[in-house]
Design an enzyme around this catalytic site. Structure first.
Site, PDB file in Angstrom:
ATOM      1  N   GLN A 103     141.072 -92.640 157.684  1.00  9.14           N
ATOM      2  CA  GLN A 103     139.871 -91.844 157.442  1.00  9.14           C
ATOM      3  C   GLN A 103     138.933 -91.960 158.642  1.00  9.14           C
ATOM      4  OE1 GLN A 103     138.448 -92.655 153.151  1.00  9.14           O
ATOM      5  NE2 GLN A 103     139.982 -94.207 153.560  1.00  9.14           N
ATOM      6  N   HIS A 121     140.314 -87.266 158.704  1.00 12.95           N
ATOM      7  CA  HIS A 121     138.918 -86.817 158.785  1.00 12.95           C
ATOM      8  C   HIS A 121     138.531 -86.409 160.211  1.00 12.95           C
ATOM      9  CE1 HIS A 121     137.770 -89.094 154.801  1.00 12.95           C
ATOM     10  NE2 HIS A 121     138.523 -88.025 154.599  1.00 12.95           N
ATOM     11  N   GLY A 190     140.548-101.783 154.067  1.00 11.59           N
ATOM     12  CA  GLY A 190     139.142-101.518 154.365  1.00 11.59           C
ATOM     13  C   GLY A 190     138.624-100.157 153.962  1.00 11.59           C
ATOM     14  N   THR A 191     138.995 -99.721 152.761  1.00  9.27           N
ATOM     15  CA  THR A 191     138.359 -98.490 152.265  1.00  9.27           C
ATOM     16  C   THR A 191     137.800 -98.729 150.872  1.00  9.27           C
ATOM     17  OG1 THR A 191     138.629 -96.152 151.700  1.00  9.27           O
ATOM     18  CG2 THR A 191     140.602 -97.505 151.530  1.00  9.27           C
TER      19      THR A 191
END
Ligand code: OAD
Length: 253
Positions: A103, A121, A190-191
């Site tokens: 992302q 993204h 890490g999201t």
């Protein structure tokens, strides 16, 4: 603190993996000095997302949206890949297929050596002419007026990132969906899982048979309303910093 039993199980799963997909969010770059979006110190604490990161903001005040993008670009320019990015790249030497769906728009996976990276993204280094679809490196643009004009047609260029209220590129989604369905292990790093598409991709892969491992400082709790009921976020949760947990996992391979 990483639960040792979970860590061993995750390492074992990775050792037998032949097709790994790593899905990353802002947390993987936090230790490179790149801001996350949510939580304490996150960008959405200081900036109003509706003013700087939506399709309507881009129409209403493109200069403001561009200024925010250039701030992110400046931050990214100072950032270097951290041990998590590098460990993900080194897994390519140990597992036959390793693909990254990120992302993040910071380019740090590629800088860290990953070769198959899907930036769902977009990327902070490029601008796009919406009419011709052509991409331009922001380094080559005249930024004295914002939005910068297209060097070829003079049209106002837009950042090559996905904003809220916009649709994902269908080719990108098709590729991402194919990748997660082919994976035997998916490592989410890490999201927050607050943006539905990456979360749903992870679950799509899991439903197709992948073993899902989540690495985060805190356990993800995706809004249950998306699915009409609470959903188990992962098969294994490893609590800790990406820059510590992912290299440890990679060393075990
Ligand atoms: P968020 O800012 O929502 O979440 C960051 C996640 O990383 C949180 O779950 C943190 O607990 C975790 N985290 C922070 N530091 C970490 C560390 N050192 N190690 C491990 N985990 C850590 O970021 P994303 O989930 O990436 O979208 O956000 C998704 C999207 O929301 C972004 O791509 C952007 C944003 O609005 C668009 O712009 C479309």
């Amino acid at each position: 603190m990483v639960d040792q039993q979970n860590f061993e199980k995750a390492a074992e799963r990775l050792r037998s993996a032949s097709n790994l997909v790593v899905i990353t969010g802002a947390g993987v770059s936090a230790e490179s000095g790149v801001h996350t979006f949510r939580g304490k110190g996150g960008l959405w604490e200081e900036y109003d997302v509706g003013e700087v990161a939506t399709a309507s903001a881009l129409r209403r005040d493109p200069e403001k949206v561009w200024k925010f993008l250039l701030l992110l670009r400046e931050e990214t320019a100072k950032a270097r890949p951290n041990p998590a990015h590098i460990a993900i790249a080194t897994l390519e030497k140990k597992i036959p297929t390793v693909r990254v769906i990120t992302q993040n728009i910071d380019g740090l996976h590629q800088a860290g050596g990953s070769t198959e990276v899907l930036e769902i993204h977009g990327n902070v280094q490029t601008a796009r002419n919406e009419i011709t679809g052509k991409l331009f490196s922001i380094n080559d643009l005249d930024l004295t007026t914002l939005p910068p004009p297209c060097p070829e047609t003079g049209e106002a260029l837009r950042p090559n990132v996905l904003y809220f209220e916009e649709q994902y590129d269908s080719d990108i989604l098709t590729t991402a969906s194919t990748w997660v369905r082919q994976a035997d292990v998916i490592l989410v790093v890490g999201t927050s899982g607050m943006v539905p598409t990456p979360y749903i991709l992870a679950q799509e892969g899991r439903a197709a048979g992948a073993f899902l491992i989540d690495v985060n400082l805190v356990q993800n709790k995706a809004p249950s309303t998306w699915f009409g009921g609470a959903m188990d976020p992962a098969d294994l949760f490893l609590q800790g910093r990406a820059g510590e947990v992912v290299p440890r996992l990679a060393e075990q391979q």
